[in-house]
Design a protein around this motif. Structure first.
Motif, short mmCIF file in Angstrom:
data_model
loop_
_atom_site.label_atom_id
_atom_site.label_comp_id
_atom_site.label_asym_id
_atom_site.label_seq_id
_atom_site.Cartn_x
_atom_site.Cartn_y
_atom_site.Cartn_z
N VAL A 152 37.93 47.49 35.92
CA VAL A 152 37.72 47.18 34.50
C VAL A 152 38.77 47.94 33.70
O VAL A 152 39.03 49.12 33.96
N TYR A 153 39.38 47.27 32.73
CA TYR A 153 40.44 47.87 31.91
C TYR A 153 41.58 48.41 32.78
O TYR A 153 42.20 49.42 32.46
N GLY A 154 41.84 47.73 33.89
CA GLY A 154 42.93 48.13 34.77
C GLY A 154 42.63 49.34 35.64
O GLY A 154 43.51 49.83 36.34
N GLN A 155 41.39 49.83 35.61
CA GLN A 155 41.01 51.00 36.38
C GLN A 155 39.92 50.64 37.39
O GLN A 155 39.02 49.86 37.08
N ARG A 156 39.99 51.26 38.56
CA ARG A 156 38.96 51.05 39.58
C ARG A 156 37.66 51.74 39.14
O ARG A 156 37.66 52.89 38.73
N LEU A 157 36.55 51.00 39.20
CA LEU A 157 35.25 51.60 38.91
C LEU A 157 34.91 52.61 40.00
O LEU A 157 34.91 52.28 41.19
N HIS A 158 34.58 53.81 39.59
CA HIS A 158 34.23 54.84 40.57
C HIS A 158 33.02 54.40 41.38
O HIS A 158 31.98 54.04 40.83
N GLY A 159 33.17 54.41 42.70
CA GLY A 159 32.10 54.00 43.59
C GLY A 159 32.29 52.62 44.18
O GLY A 159 31.58 52.24 45.10
N MET A 160 33.27 51.85 43.66
CA MET A 160 33.48 50.49 44.14
C MET A 160 34.73 50.39 45.00
O MET A 160 35.73 51.06 44.75
N THR A 161 34.66 49.53 46.01
CA THR A 161 35.81 49.24 46.85
C THR A 161 35.65 47.84 47.42
O THR A 161 34.53 47.35 47.60
N LEU A 215 43.40 44.94 57.24
CA LEU A 215 42.58 45.12 56.06
C LEU A 215 43.48 45.31 54.85
O LEU A 215 44.40 46.14 54.86
N ASP A 216 43.23 44.53 53.79
CA ASP A 216 44.04 44.58 52.58
C ASP A 216 43.17 44.85 51.36
O ASP A 216 42.06 44.33 51.25
N HIS A 217 43.69 45.63 50.43
CA HIS A 217 42.97 45.94 49.20
C HIS A 217 42.82 44.68 48.35
O HIS A 217 43.73 43.85 48.26
N VAL A 218 41.68 44.58 47.68
CA VAL A 218 41.43 43.50 46.75
C VAL A 218 40.84 44.11 45.48
O VAL A 218 40.00 45.02 45.55
N ALA A 219 41.27 43.61 44.32
CA ALA A 219 40.73 44.05 43.03
C ALA A 219 40.06 42.87 42.36
O ALA A 219 40.70 41.84 42.11
N VAL A 220 38.77 43.00 42.06
CA VAL A 220 38.01 41.93 41.41
C VAL A 220 37.79 42.33 39.95
O VAL A 220 37.13 43.32 39.66
N HIS A 221 38.37 41.55 39.05
CA HIS A 221 38.29 41.84 37.62
C HIS A 221 37.17 41.02 36.98
O HIS A 221 36.79 39.96 37.48
N PRO A 222 36.63 41.48 35.86
CA PRO A 222 35.51 40.78 35.23
C PRO A 222 35.92 39.45 34.61
O PRO A 222 37.07 39.27 34.20
N GLN A 230 43.61 29.89 51.40
CA GLN A 230 43.09 30.02 50.04
C GLN A 230 41.59 30.27 50.17
O GLN A 230 40.83 29.36 50.47
N LEU A 231 41.18 31.51 49.95
CA LEU A 231 39.79 31.91 50.13
C LEU A 231 39.06 31.86 48.79
O LEU A 231 39.40 32.60 47.86
N PRO A 232 38.03 31.01 48.64
CA PRO A 232 37.23 31.02 47.41
C PRO A 232 36.48 32.34 47.28
O PRO A 232 35.91 32.84 48.25
N VAL A 233 36.49 32.91 46.08
CA VAL A 233 35.77 34.15 45.81
C VAL A 233 34.40 33.79 45.25
O VAL A 233 34.32 33.13 44.21
N PRO A 234 33.30 34.18 45.91
CA PRO A 234 31.97 33.82 45.41
C PRO A 234 31.76 34.27 43.96
O PRO A 234 32.25 35.31 43.54
N TRP A 235 30.98 33.48 43.23
CA TRP A 235 30.70 33.80 41.84
C TRP A 235 30.01 35.16 41.70
O TRP A 235 30.19 35.87 40.71
N GLU A 236 29.19 35.53 42.69
CA GLU A 236 28.44 36.79 42.61
C GLU A 236 29.24 38.01 43.09
O GLU A 236 28.70 39.12 43.12
N THR A 237 30.50 37.82 43.46
CA THR A 237 31.30 38.95 43.94
C THR A 237 31.32 40.05 42.88
O THR A 237 31.59 39.80 41.70
N PRO A 238 31.02 41.29 43.26
CA PRO A 238 30.96 42.38 42.27
C PRO A 238 32.33 42.72 41.69
O PRO A 238 33.36 42.53 42.33
N VAL A 239 32.30 43.23 40.49
CA VAL A 239 33.51 43.66 39.80
C VAL A 239 33.92 45.03 40.33
O VAL A 239 33.08 45.93 40.45
N THR A 240 35.20 45.19 40.62
CA THR A 240 35.69 46.49 41.10
C THR A 240 36.61 47.19 40.11
O THR A 240 36.76 48.41 40.16
#
Length: 317
Positions: free
Chosen positions: A107-116, A134-141, A95-105
């Motif tokens: 929004v509205y179910g869509q990947r922000l262009h430029g983020m990974t 390596l596994d994909h991760v999606a960080v939502h707001p 169980q990996l804690p996600v830092p509070w400052e982790t950027p959002v990738t």
């Protein structure tokens, strides 16, 4: 036998690692849960350590140029030393804690262009090369992020691009070695004074610091310049505020304040956009904002994972 030992030293016939996330979707301040699945190779293996870490793409400025690097910014040990028998199967939960400052990738179910974003698993095997997965991760707001982003959309701003800039915003308590910039084309009602707006969130358990950088248009006899505003908002305000009115007020205050500050000797007009070299500038409400270089946490992985990130659907083009 000697040849087989040599192959094993290069990872051929050695143990394999595959991480499975319970859910690849998360938010800042939450966790990523999953299992690291190991399968023994042709011979017994001494595992020195298993770690998982979050990796992302960061823009790095050097001199007059800018380039992208892959950075691991948060990691955790999943297991210490263990012995893995030939063909043995082992599943290790984490169980990996996600830092509070982790950027959002996303929004509205869509990947922000430029983020990974990805979760990197490293299996350190004695007398052998490291195994990785390596596994994909999606960080939502978070709700507070969503309300502010909704306000930008309601005001008519159009999303342009998002990226991570290495460095620190002066005057802001920041734990990660980069900050996110979400760029918008100016809404029609602001277009006479502003061309673009860059939005940054620096989030903590208490709330979020909102940094706005407005690229002001130049006039017939004046050059364009950036105006910067910084605003602190608690998480509790997410559902009890008229965010369209608040964000509109922030933007008007930020763009109007610049002239007064400059008249008192604060701030220096500078170029805008990638490769500008010195990031955010200006002074807002007596607090200087800017980018202080230097990496205090995280490591640049460089080219080691460029190939792995090719699976992110062209985000590295």
């Amino acid at each position: 036998m000697v040849f087989k030992k040599m192959l094993s030293a290069f990872g051929v016939g050695g143990p394999s690692v595959d991480t499975v996330l319970t859910n690849p979707n998360t938010r800042p301040g939450l966790t990523l849960d999953g299992h690291v699945n190991l399968v023994g190779g042709d011979a017994p293996a001494s595992i020195e350590q298993i770690t998982v870490g979050l990796v992302t793409r960061v823009e790095i400025e050097g001199g007059d140029s800018e380039y992208a690097g892959i950075m691991e910014f948060h990691r955790m040990a999943v297991s210490g030393r263990l012995e893995l028998a030939p063909k043995q199967q082992l599943a290790i939960p984490f169980q990996l804690p996600v830092p509070w400052e982790t950027p959002v990738t996303d929004v509205y179910g869509q990947r922000l262009h430029g983020m990974t974003m990805g979760l990197r698993t490293e299996l350190a095997v004695a007398r052998a090369v490291d195994k990785t997965d390596l596994d994909h991760v999606a960080v939502h707001p978070l709700p507070i992020h969503e309300r502010i982003l909704d306000a930008f959309q309601a005001l008519g701003f159009r999303f342009k691009h998002a990226d991570l800039e290495r460095g620190h915003i002066r005057g802001v308590q920041q734990t990660l070695p980069f900050y996110q910039e979400i760029e918008f084309f100016a809404a029609p009602q602001y277009a006479r004074t502003v061309t673009e707006v860059e939005l940054s969130f620096v989030t903590s358990q208490r709330g979020v610091e909102v940094i706005l950088e407005c690229d002001k248009r130049g006039g017939f006899l004046s050059a364009g310049h950036d105006a910067v505003g910084r605003y602190a908002v608690p998480h509790a305000d997410a559902d009890r505020t008229d965010w369209v009115q608040v964000v509109d007020g922030w933007l008007r205050e930020t763009t109007s304040r610049y002239g007064n500050l400059r008249a008192h000797g604060f701030g220096t007009p500078h170029g805008h956009g990638h490769g500008r070299g010195h990031g955010m500038g200006g002074v807002v409400a007596g607090t200087a904002l800017g980018v202080a270089g230097g990496l205090v946490a995280g490591e640049l992985i460089g080219d080691a994972f460029e190939g792995d990130f090719g699976d992110f659907g062209g985000d590295f083009e």
